[in-house]
Design a protein around this motif. Sequence first.
Motif, PDB file in Angstrom:
ATOM      1  N   SER A   1       0.828  -1.205   0.000  1.00 33.65           N
ATOM      2  CA  SER A   1       0.000   0.000   0.000  1.00 33.65           C
ATOM      3  C   SER A   1       0.860   1.251   0.000  1.00 33.65           C
ATOM      4  N   MET A   2       1.993   1.196   0.683  1.00 37.22           N
ATOM      5  CA  MET A   2       2.874   2.354   0.776  1.00 37.22           C
ATOM      6  C   MET A   2       3.748   2.494  -0.470  1.00 37.22           C
ATOM      7  N   ALA A   3       4.046   1.358  -1.115  1.00 33.26           N
ATOM      8  CA  ALA A   3       4.856   1.395  -2.342  1.00 33.26           C
ATOM      9  C   ALA A   3       4.063   1.971  -3.501  1.00 33.26           C
ATOM     10  N   CYS A   4       2.790   1.611  -3.586  1.00 29.19           N
ATOM     11  CA  CYS A   4       1.946   2.034  -4.706  1.00 29.19           C
ATOM     12  C   CYS A   4       1.923   3.545  -4.903  1.00 29.19           C
ATOM     13  N   PRO A   5       1.670   4.361  -3.865  1.00 28.46           N
ATOM     14  CA  PRO A   5       1.619   5.811  -4.104  1.00 28.46           C
ATOM     15  C   PRO A   5       2.967   6.422  -4.457  1.00 28.46           C
ATOM     16  N   HIS A   6       4.080   5.750  -4.116  1.00 24.87           N
ATOM     17  CA  HIS A   6       5.371   6.232  -4.597  1.00 24.87           C
ATOM     18  C   HIS A   6       5.387   6.238  -6.128  1.00 24.87           C
ATOM     19  N   VAL A   7       4.897   5.150  -6.708  1.00 23.04           N
ATOM     20  CA  VAL A   7       4.892   5.060  -8.167  1.00 23.04           C
ATOM     21  C   VAL A   7       3.807   5.955  -8.761  1.00 23.04           C
ATOM     22  N   ALA A   8       2.683   6.093  -8.072  1.00 22.15           N
ATOM     23  CA  ALA A   8       1.647   7.010  -8.547  1.00 22.15           C
ATOM     24  C   ALA A   8       2.192   8.436  -8.602  1.00 22.15           C
ATOM     25  N   GLY A   9       2.970   8.813  -7.594  1.00 26.51           N
ATOM     26  CA  GLY A   9       3.584  10.141  -7.608  1.00 26.51           C
ATOM     27  C   GLY A   9       4.564  10.296  -8.751  1.00 26.51           C
ATOM     28  N   ALA A  10       5.358   9.244  -9.000  1.00 30.18           N
ATOM     29  CA  ALA A  10       6.293   9.283 -10.119  1.00 30.18           C
ATOM     30  C   ALA A  10       5.541   9.385 -11.445  1.00 30.18           C
ATOM     31  N   ALA A  11       4.442   8.639 -11.573  1.00 34.90           N
ATOM     32  CA  ALA A  11       3.653   8.675 -12.804  1.00 34.90           C
ATOM     33  C   ALA A  11       3.052  10.063 -13.023  1.00 34.90           C
ATOM     34  N   ALA A  12       2.610  10.703 -11.946  1.00 33.48           N
ATOM     35  CA  ALA A  12       2.049  12.051 -12.073  1.00 33.48           C
ATOM     36  C   ALA A  12       3.114  13.047 -12.529  1.00 33.48           C
ATOM     37  N   THR A  13       4.335  12.871 -12.041  1.00 40.18           N
ATOM     38  CA  THR A  13       5.414  13.752 -12.470  1.00 40.18           C
ATOM     39  C   THR A  13       5.706  13.571 -13.952  1.00 40.18           C
ATOM     40  N   VAL A  14       5.759  12.326 -14.403  1.00 38.27           N
ATOM     41  CA  VAL A  14       5.970  12.084 -15.831  1.00 38.27           C
ATOM     42  C   VAL A  14       4.827  12.697 -16.641  1.00 38.27           C
ATOM     43  N   LYS A  15       3.597  12.516 -16.198  1.00 33.92           N
ATOM     44  CA  LYS A  15       2.444  13.068 -16.905  1.00 33.92           C
ATOM     45  C   LYS A  15       2.530  14.594 -16.967  1.00 33.92           C
ATOM     46  N   ALA A  16       3.038  15.219 -15.890  1.00 33.87           N
ATOM     47  CA  ALA A  16       3.134  16.672 -15.870  1.00 33.87           C
ATOM     48  C   ALA A  16       4.078  17.190 -16.946  1.00 33.87           C
ATOM     49  N   TRP A  17       5.203  16.504 -17.127  1.00 35.65           N
ATOM     50  CA  TRP A  17       6.206  16.943 -18.088  1.00 35.65           C
ATOM     51  C   TRP A  17       5.974  16.363 -19.473  1.00 35.65           C
TER      52      TRP A  17
END
Length: 785
Positions: free
Chosen positions: A563-579
């Motif tokens: 559960s704690m690992a998943c949002p780390h990757v969600a945050g990374a995915a959001a950063t990629v989506k932003a750029w």
Amino acid sequence: MAAITWLLLYLVASSAAAGAAGRGDGASQVYVVYMGSVPPRTSTSLLQESHLRLVGTVLKRGRRADSVVVRQYKHGFSGFAARLSKDEAAALRRRPGVVSVFADPVYQLHTTRSWDFLQQTAVKIDAAARGPRNKTAADDGSPSSPAADTIIGLLDSGIWPESPSFNDAGFGPVPSRWKGVCMTGDDFNSSNCNKKLIGARYYDMGDVRGPSQSGGGSPRDDVGHGTHTSSTAAGNAITGASYYGLAPGTAKGGSAASRVAMYRVCSETGCSGSAILAGFDDAVADGVDVISVSLGASPYFRPDFTSDPIAIGSFHAVAKGVTVVCSAGNSGPAAATVVNAAPWILTVAATTIDRDFESDVVLGGNYSAVKGGAINFSNLDKSPKYPLITGAAAKSSSVSDADSASHCEPGTLDSGKIQGKIVLCNHSEGDTSKPVKADELNSAGAVGCIFVNDVEWAVATTYLDFPVTEVTSAAAAAIHKYIASAASQPVATITPTGTVTEYKPAPVVAYFSSRGPSSQTGNVLKPDVAAPGVNILASWIPTTSLPAGQKQASQFKLVSGTSMACPHVAGAAATVKAWKPTWSPAAIRSAIMTTATQLNNNHTPTTTDSGSPATPYDHGAGQVHPTGALDPGLVYEAGEDDYLHFLCNYGYNASTIKLIAASLPGGFSCAANASTSLISDLNYPSIAVSGLGKAGSRTVTRAVTNVGAQEEATYTVAVSAPAGLDVNVTPRKLEFTKGVKRLAFQVSFSAGRNDDAAAKKGALSGSITWSDGKHMVRSPFVVTS
């Protein structure tokens, strides 16, 4: 697995059985009726009316359709949840236009130094393995960065809006494309949302379970899980964060500038499948960019893709351009326990970071210290003056099972023998949970406890005031030797926990992290990637359980789980989506996977908790490299059509698939040679091939798209293959030009000429890597016989 049920007291372990919904009147229960995509040019009102007409065709006279339908899905996909009898559900399964009907399941939650560790480790590995790289853009955490326009939606247990992680100071207006709402509920109103926490919805479990099973009529988090995951994904940078002084530093989310939208689909009793589907449906319509889902079914409850709410909801979200990130489950280290394994999902395993929580045992005599680990705020004297006894020696005379006593199982010890003493207890998988044992020892008058535990040593359990630590069996040998040699009463003490940073080796795959292969998708490699999921510091809800001397609850907590690992990757995915706002979910997943790292902070290959080399079944492509994913060089693209052909190869017929995707052309059909072996040809960033021993060889096809800054680029391939497996890539060079951005290649696997036996040993893994001198685009593979 029983040994980890204690792991997240509020985050029920993923091995809990996922059962059907509670029944209402004894004759009916809630069923989900899934009807695939929303038909083109169909208004919401007409769709809802058609749902009511459909359910009305199976009801007995006198029962109204609007009295039995409890939810309707009308944005991302079509369907509804209704309270039906078994016969009524069976009748609906036979109706035209219905993909599936299934009893509403209950899924479970899979329950800051971590981001600093990810970046520091990745930078050091880049320098050692690649040489200098051009600096890439990244989310700097400021509300003015491009990530401020990205929205992360979380399907979870709610949110605590007062947490400083969700303060909106410095944030600009909410993106105009946002269509969501801030629902009013118990102790929650529209003013609890702001320019950071832009939306909050809840789905009251009482709607489908009955009043006695209500999950709370509010988006407010009364579990803690949703607050923790959302702050991990996108929380503001909060300086001076700690858990009562432990793990001090700055707590921050991976995409701190992103906006947050919470969809409360869970309560302390679990997560209703019908609510999960509603969360997906609303999140897509609201306009989120990434959906983070830290929950799932038990690995022993394996719903098909058309009866799994997460697989259904995520399919339609991805088809509409939303990246879906899910936890892999907490049922490791057993093989084939990974869940959320549909190929359109980005599935995340859990690893440790370079932080440890040390609480030592100091022995009498020469004052030697035995290293231990746990979270306690011990007030014992620093001098070893407390009598030390083993559980076996404290066995009650009324108990015949000496082994149970040595494990300090409840009811097996003589309280008179342990009063005022530190008790040494063995602990194994299948035992009563450690906190329960500790509570019983505390109640019986013990002053402390030492658990001997080889499996869970990397996860620091919280015991607050009762002095408890955990040691390995190797370390316990020194304690047993001291007890045996003590001339008089052996004595010891337990030190309060201290924080150790730059701990090595890290990352290590967490013991609880669920492992591949997937029981459903053996020819798709799962999990996809790994991220920190052990003792993660993030925001939490207020609690009354405070250490002695503390007057105010910590706003943060240390929690472990995929559960704690998943949002780390969600945050990374959001950063990629932003750029990279035009990138598809498949391109974002590819960038994250192909830039993942496989080395620890000792610059040696990542291992599991047992010390064995980590395989792709343990951590997928490796540990996420957040900034590396912004510049992957090449990506493996896949879209809805690719996933539909995956479903063909999986075994669905064309008529069912046409219902799932209503936008398909009328001439869509599954290939005549569709088979599960062809799933290996899905254009995925990793490769999985099964049944090689029978076929002797297998060739798969992949295609990559050049997304690098240079339109003219030449990539050459390097293959890392194990003994007993021949791997050939054709062609060995890919030349991209301004007019040629996508190129295909083939990978052939065959048993080694002189080592057929090696190829039959089981799973053989390796990798292929394309490089232009700047980028390294790595794809792991696993081949089984």
